[in-house]
Design an enzyme around this catalytic site. Sequence first.
Site, PDB file in Angstrom:
ATOM      1  N   SER A  46     -78.943  18.965  80.722  1.00 22.63           N
ATOM      2  CA  SER A  46     -78.495  18.394  81.990  1.00 22.63           C
ATOM      3  C   SER A  46     -77.009  18.065  81.901  1.00 22.63           C
ATOM      4  O   SER A  46     -76.386  18.230  80.848  1.00 22.63           O
ATOM      5  CB  SER A  46     -79.293  17.141  82.315  1.00 22.63           C
ATOM      6  OG  SER A  46     -78.917  16.117  81.412  1.00 22.63           O
ATOM      7  N   LYS A  47     -76.508  17.559  83.010  1.00 28.05           N
ATOM      8  CA  LYS A  47     -75.069  17.304  83.119  1.00 28.05           C
ATOM      9  C   LYS A  47     -74.527  16.428  81.998  1.00 28.05           C
ATOM     10  O   LYS A  47     -73.371  16.562  81.631  1.00 28.05           O
ATOM     11  CB  LYS A  47     -74.769  16.631  84.468  1.00 28.05           C
ATOM     12  CG  LYS A  47     -74.542  17.650  85.567  1.00 28.05           C
ATOM     13  CD  LYS A  47     -74.048  16.966  86.826  1.00 28.05           C
ATOM     14  CE  LYS A  47     -73.894  17.999  87.931  1.00 28.05           C
ATOM     15  NZ  LYS A  47     -74.122  17.432  89.256  1.00 28.05           N
ATOM     16  N   ARG A  48     -75.372  15.526  81.492  1.00 29.61           N
ATOM     17  CA  ARG A  48     -74.799  14.639  80.476  1.00 29.61           C
ATOM     18  C   ARG A  48     -74.478  15.370  79.176  1.00 29.61           C
ATOM     19  O   ARG A  48     -73.806  14.840  78.295  1.00 29.61           O
ATOM     20  CB  ARG A  48     -75.702  13.422  80.230  1.00 29.61           C
ATOM     21  CG  ARG A  48     -76.993  13.752  79.547  1.00 29.61           C
ATOM     22  CD  ARG A  48     -77.928  12.571  79.686  1.00 29.61           C
ATOM     23  NE  ARG A  48     -79.241  12.921  79.260  1.00 29.61           N
ATOM     24  CZ  ARG A  48     -79.741  12.563  78.085  1.00 29.61           C
ATOM     25  NH1 ARG A  48     -79.038  11.848  77.250  1.00 29.61           N
ATOM     26  NH2 ARG A  48     -80.971  12.921  77.775  1.00 29.61           N
TER      27      ARG A  48
END
Length: 480
Positions: A251-253
């Site tokens: 994911s984006k993190r």
Amino acid sequence: MTVTRFAPSPTGYMHIGNLRTALYSYLIAKHDDGKFILRIEDTDRERLVEGATDIIKSTLRITGLSYDEGPDVGGEHGPYVQSERKEIYMEYAKKLVELGYAYYCFCTKERLEELHAEDAVGGYDRHCRYLSPEEVQKNLEAGVPFVIRQKMPLDGVTSYVDSVFGEISMNNSELQDQILMKADGYPTYNFCHVIDDHLMGVTHVVRGSEYLTSTPKYVLLYDAFGWERPTYVHLPLLMGKNEDGSVSKLSKRHGAVSFQDLLNDGYLSEAIINYIALLGWCPKGSQTEFFTLDELKAAFTIDGVSKSPAVFDFEKLLWFNGEYIHALDDAKFTELVAPYIKLDIPSTVNKTKMLALLKTRIAKLSEIEEKMSFFISLPEYDKELFLNKKNKIAEFDTVKLVLNEAKEILAGVDKFDNDTLFSALSVLNEKLGMKTGTIMWCIRIAVSGMSATPGGATEIMEVIGKDESLKRIDIALTKL
Ligand code: GLU
């Protein structure tokens, strides 16, 4: 003929996991000279994001995953946007009711809410499954709003064989009577993708493994209609590395995970495609990790797809990208890197030579400005930089001597190119009794102000030109 499709929902940017699905789906079709279809799944009207369909199309265009049928290219099975196929789904849903595998449900929102409040697990109690045909008819005639639900078998087991994960079985008692058609007249994904895959002649359904356990519900629909089930190819999960060393769903993190963000960050489309091809697929008996799209088409087979989760490794992608950049010809590199250069380049700088030097020193295009800035302006540096054990430079006097001699020679050179400069300076070896390394170290620090540089002293001088080289040597001498 092998027919596959990529069926994204236009809900935002192009996640790298979706792109991998598109790629594998494309490769499975093209390996067999088959057909690849793009279908836009936009029936979840609340999740639509404006512009998302354009991102999907442009991503497929940039990456070269061209589709044989789809929204803008057309084809015999169109339309390819589900919201334009509403009537088709209603017709098939009604057919399913007639066949006895679905039913009208008139339960109100309030009733369902009550039901969920009582039973936290939140299933539907199948109330309308048992309405008499007369009651149903009466409600329909009275225009009572309805949904259509799938009538699941109450016992037994439903199984299918996935090409990657093997046999998947589900107790029918665990299956909800899921909604096929919603009250707004739109179908659910659960229903319409099956209808479309059948009508569009899809032979291989390729998608993320999050659908692995819902697929028993879908094969029941195929069976109910008496249609041949497709081959299922569910792809392994894509994971990202967390700071503590563990992994979780990508994911984006974990970093830039959309194709567009990666492009903006200076990754090349070809490198991204090559890297993600290997995230869950292993080429059989191949000596290389480098594949063009055509080579992938030839090499890709489903039995090379692994079921273990694949970990997206940004460092590995960066390495791949560097290799792709270094292999570009200089003209192509100049073209691709241009949008990343905002600095004003003085006309005295030999830009062609500069970019050629930098090409092999960067791993992504966005690194260019940081790497080239010393050519444009001399950075602040400390004179201690000149001292260097390996090159036996222990005193500033040595540096001064070299730079003064070099300055004199350079002033007399007109053609400031690497070879001419190198041979002009080579007389200093004997004159000063020093090794080339020592001499060049002094000059390189003076003309760059940095301990590590792309290119040696004479290459740097070729880039910045005579005046700037002499000026920088003078600055060095003042420091010393
Ligand atoms: N629209 C679904 C998604 O984007 C497609 C799943 C499928 O390929 O069947 O997840």
